[in-house]
Design a protein around this motif. Structure first.
Motif, PDB file in Angstrom:
ATOM      1  N   LEU A 155       0.980  -0.815   0.046  1.00 55.49           N
ATOM      2  CA  LEU A 155       0.071   0.043  -0.107  1.00 55.49           C
ATOM      3  C   LEU A 155       0.938   1.057  -0.220  1.00 55.49           C
ATOM      4  CD1 LEU A 155      -3.178   0.842   0.617  1.00 55.49           C
ATOM      5  CD2 LEU A 155      -2.613   0.977   2.488  1.00 55.49           C
ATOM      6  N   SER A 156       0.372   2.111  -0.985  1.00 57.08           N
ATOM      7  CA  SER A 156       1.355   3.875  -1.295  1.00 57.08           C
ATOM      8  C   SER A 156       0.396   4.846  -1.066  1.00 57.08           C
ATOM      9  CB  SER A 156       2.624   3.138  -1.977  1.00 57.08           C
ATOM     10  OG  SER A 156       1.822   3.571  -3.003  1.00 57.08           O
ATOM     11  N   PHE A 157       0.816   6.198  -0.973  1.00 59.08           N
ATOM     12  CA  PHE A 157      -0.733   7.164  -1.161  1.00 59.08           C
ATOM     13  C   PHE A 157       0.780   8.248  -1.462  1.00 59.08           C
ATOM     14  CE2 PHE A 157       0.078   6.293   3.628  1.00 59.08           C
ATOM     15  CZ  PHE A 157       0.302   8.326   3.731  1.00 59.08           C
ATOM     16  N   ALA A 158       0.587   9.267  -2.255  1.00 54.75           N
ATOM     17  CA  ALA A 158       0.742  10.245  -2.518  1.00 54.75           C
ATOM     18  C   ALA A 158      -0.619  11.535  -2.562  1.00 54.75           C
ATOM     19  CB  ALA A 158       1.233  10.578  -4.041  1.00 54.75           C
ATOM     20  N   HIS A 159      -0.471  12.658  -2.492  1.00 52.99           N
ATOM     21  CA  HIS A 159      -1.102  13.809  -2.806  1.00 52.99           C
ATOM     22  C   HIS A 159      -0.413  14.642  -3.890  1.00 52.99           C
ATOM     23  CE1 HIS A 159      -3.113  17.356  -1.752  1.00 52.99           C
ATOM     24  NE2 HIS A 159      -3.992  16.118  -1.305  1.00 52.99           N
ATOM     25  N   ALA A 160      -1.684  15.651  -4.752  1.00 51.04           N
ATOM     26  CA  ALA A 160      -1.641  16.333  -5.941  1.00 51.04           C
ATOM     27  C   ALA A 160      -2.621  17.005  -6.116  1.00 51.04           C
ATOM     28  CB  ALA A 160      -0.334  15.617  -7.296  1.00 51.04           C
ATOM     29  N   ASN A 161      -2.001  17.623  -6.802  1.00 56.15           N
ATOM     30  CA  ASN A 161      -3.683  18.704  -6.465  1.00 56.15           C
ATOM     31  C   ASN A 161      -5.169  18.411  -6.720  1.00 56.15           C
ATOM     32  OD1 ASN A 161      -1.828  19.750  -9.411  1.00 56.15           O
ATOM     33  ND2 ASN A 161      -2.846  17.784  -9.908  1.00 56.15           N
ATOM     34  N   ASN A 162      -5.108  18.920  -5.227  1.00 60.86           N
ATOM     35  CA  ASN A 162      -6.880  18.443  -4.260  1.00 60.86           C
ATOM     36  C   ASN A 162      -6.471  17.494  -4.736  1.00 60.86           C
ATOM     37  OD1 ASN A 162      -6.140  20.986  -3.070  1.00 60.86           O
ATOM     38  ND2 ASN A 162      -8.044  21.671  -4.359  1.00 60.86           N
ATOM     39  N   THR A 163      -6.274  15.840  -4.801  1.00 66.12           N
ATOM     40  CA  THR A 163      -6.417  15.095  -4.524  1.00 66.12           C
ATOM     41  C   THR A 163      -5.729  13.840  -3.783  1.00 66.12           C
ATOM     42  OG1 THR A 163      -7.251  14.831  -6.462  1.00 66.12           O
ATOM     43  CG2 THR A 163      -6.482  12.785  -6.415  1.00 66.12           C
ATOM     44  N   LEU A 164      -6.208  12.738  -3.149  1.00 66.76           N
ATOM     45  CA  LEU A 164      -4.501  11.693  -2.796  1.00 66.76           C
ATOM     46  C   LEU A 164      -5.011  10.487  -3.833  1.00 66.76           C
ATOM     47  CD1 LEU A 164      -3.982  10.924  -0.246  1.00 66.76           C
ATOM     48  CD2 LEU A 164      -5.988   9.818   0.759  1.00 66.76           C
ATOM     49  N   ILE A 165      -3.846  10.215  -3.541  1.00 65.02           N
ATOM     50  CA  ILE A 165      -4.008   8.683  -4.595  1.00 65.02           C
ATOM     51  C   ILE A 165      -3.771   7.512  -3.858  1.00 65.02           C
ATOM     52  CG2 ILE A 165      -2.992   8.110  -6.910  1.00 65.02           C
ATOM     53  CD1 ILE A 165      -2.528  10.784  -7.993  1.00 65.02           C
ATOM     54  N   ILE A 166      -4.126   6.650  -3.684  1.00 65.01           N
ATOM     55  CA  ILE A 166      -4.164   5.512  -3.503  1.00 65.01           C
ATOM     56  C   ILE A 166      -3.858   5.006  -4.021  1.00 65.01           C
ATOM     57  CG2 ILE A 166      -4.437   4.241  -1.615  1.00 65.01           C
ATOM     58  CD1 ILE A 166      -6.559   6.811  -1.253  1.00 65.01           C
ATOM     59  N   SER A 167      -2.263   3.347  -4.189  1.00 61.23           N
ATOM     60  CA  SER A 167      -2.247   2.818  -5.011  1.00 61.23           C
ATOM     61  C   SER A 167      -1.981   0.969  -4.138  1.00 61.23           C
ATOM     62  CB  SER A 167      -0.632   2.876  -5.322  1.00 61.23           C
ATOM     63  OG  SER A 167      -0.824   3.912  -6.165  1.00 61.23           O
ATOM     64  N   TYR A 168      -2.729   0.263  -4.728  1.00 65.63           N
ATOM     65  CA  TYR A 168      -1.898  -1.271  -4.063  1.00 65.63           C
ATOM     66  C   TYR A 168      -1.126  -1.888  -5.206  1.00 65.63           C
ATOM     67  CZ  TYR A 168      -2.169  -5.384  -0.956  1.00 65.63           C
ATOM     68  OH  TYR A 168      -2.016  -6.786  -0.496  1.00 65.63           O
ATOM     69  N   LYS A 169      -0.473  -2.341  -4.831  1.00 68.44           N
ATOM     70  CA  LYS A 169       0.784  -3.261  -5.970  1.00 68.44           C
ATOM     71  C   LYS A 169      -0.458  -4.591  -5.978  1.00 68.44           C
ATOM     72  CE  LYS A 169       4.903  -5.680  -6.455  1.00 68.44           C
ATOM     73  NZ  LYS A 169       6.624  -5.901  -6.194  1.00 68.44           N
TER      74      LYS A 169
END
Length: 201
Positions: A155-169
């Motif tokens: 599990l990882s996450f990032a934030h840009a342009n008022n958007t939270l992005i969650i990723s799961y490999k």
């Protein structure tokens, strides 16, 4: 792998209708239990763009599509007639890539350090904010269909342009299953002129 084989067999044995349109392979499944499943894939990358479900109505009335991946285009209507969802509320949408399950939560302006995203023992992914402005619990149906447990390390996450992005490999079992399904879908005799019957011969 037995659980993933069950899911593959369910799709392979369903009645299928498919077409090529606007750079997408669109497949409609009628499953043996009566549920309907519609998927759309990018023809170039094989990325899943849309997955939506329609369950049988117990009373025979109209049933809305429920989106598992992607989102309904246009304004989001609330249950009450005439009410429309505010465009400043957080909007949670799943948008996968080939190697990742991925979700985007739009309209979250808080900095990256505000968020805590964890997997719990009940196989949920939980989003929390330190300012207590947002909370979300969700699952990954693909992992459940294959009886696979979540791992925090994927599990990882990032934030840009008022958007939270969650990723799961995606684990290897999921990637192998998707490769098998893409191989099956590539055999479907879809064309650009409209729907064609693609039931297994």
């Amino acid at each position: 792998m037995a659980a993933s084989s069950t899911w593959v067999d369910l799709l392979k044995n369903s009645q299928k209708t498919c077409m090529i349109q606007e750079g997408r392979r669109k497949i409609h499944f009628t499953l043996t239990d009566g549920r309907e499943l519609a998927e759309e894939y990018d023809l170039r990358t094989n990325e899943l763009i849309v997955r939506k479900w329609k369950k049988k109505s117990t009373l025979g009335g109209a049933v809305k599509w429920e989106f598992e991946v992607g989102e309904q285009l246009g304004p989001r209507m609330l249950e009450a007639d005439g009410l429309m969802e505010s465009n400043v509320n957080p909007i949670f949408v799943r948008k996968d890539t080939v190697p990742l399950f991925q979700w985007r939560v739009r309209n979250l302006p808080y900095p990256l350090e505000t968020y805590s995203i964890t997997c719990d023992e009940d196989q949920n992914i939980i989003i929390r904010t330190s300012n207590k402005k947002y909370y979300k619990k969700f699952r990954i149906p693909d992992m459940e269909r294959c009886n696979l447990n979540l791992e925090q390390s994927n599990l990882s996450f990032a934030h840009a342009n008022n958007t939270l992005i969650i990723s799961y490999k995606k684990p290897a079992a999921i990637l192998d299953m998707e490769k098998t399904l893409h191989s099956e879908f590539s055999k479907l005799k879809a064309n650009k002129d409209g729907d064609v019957d693609c039931r297994p011969s």
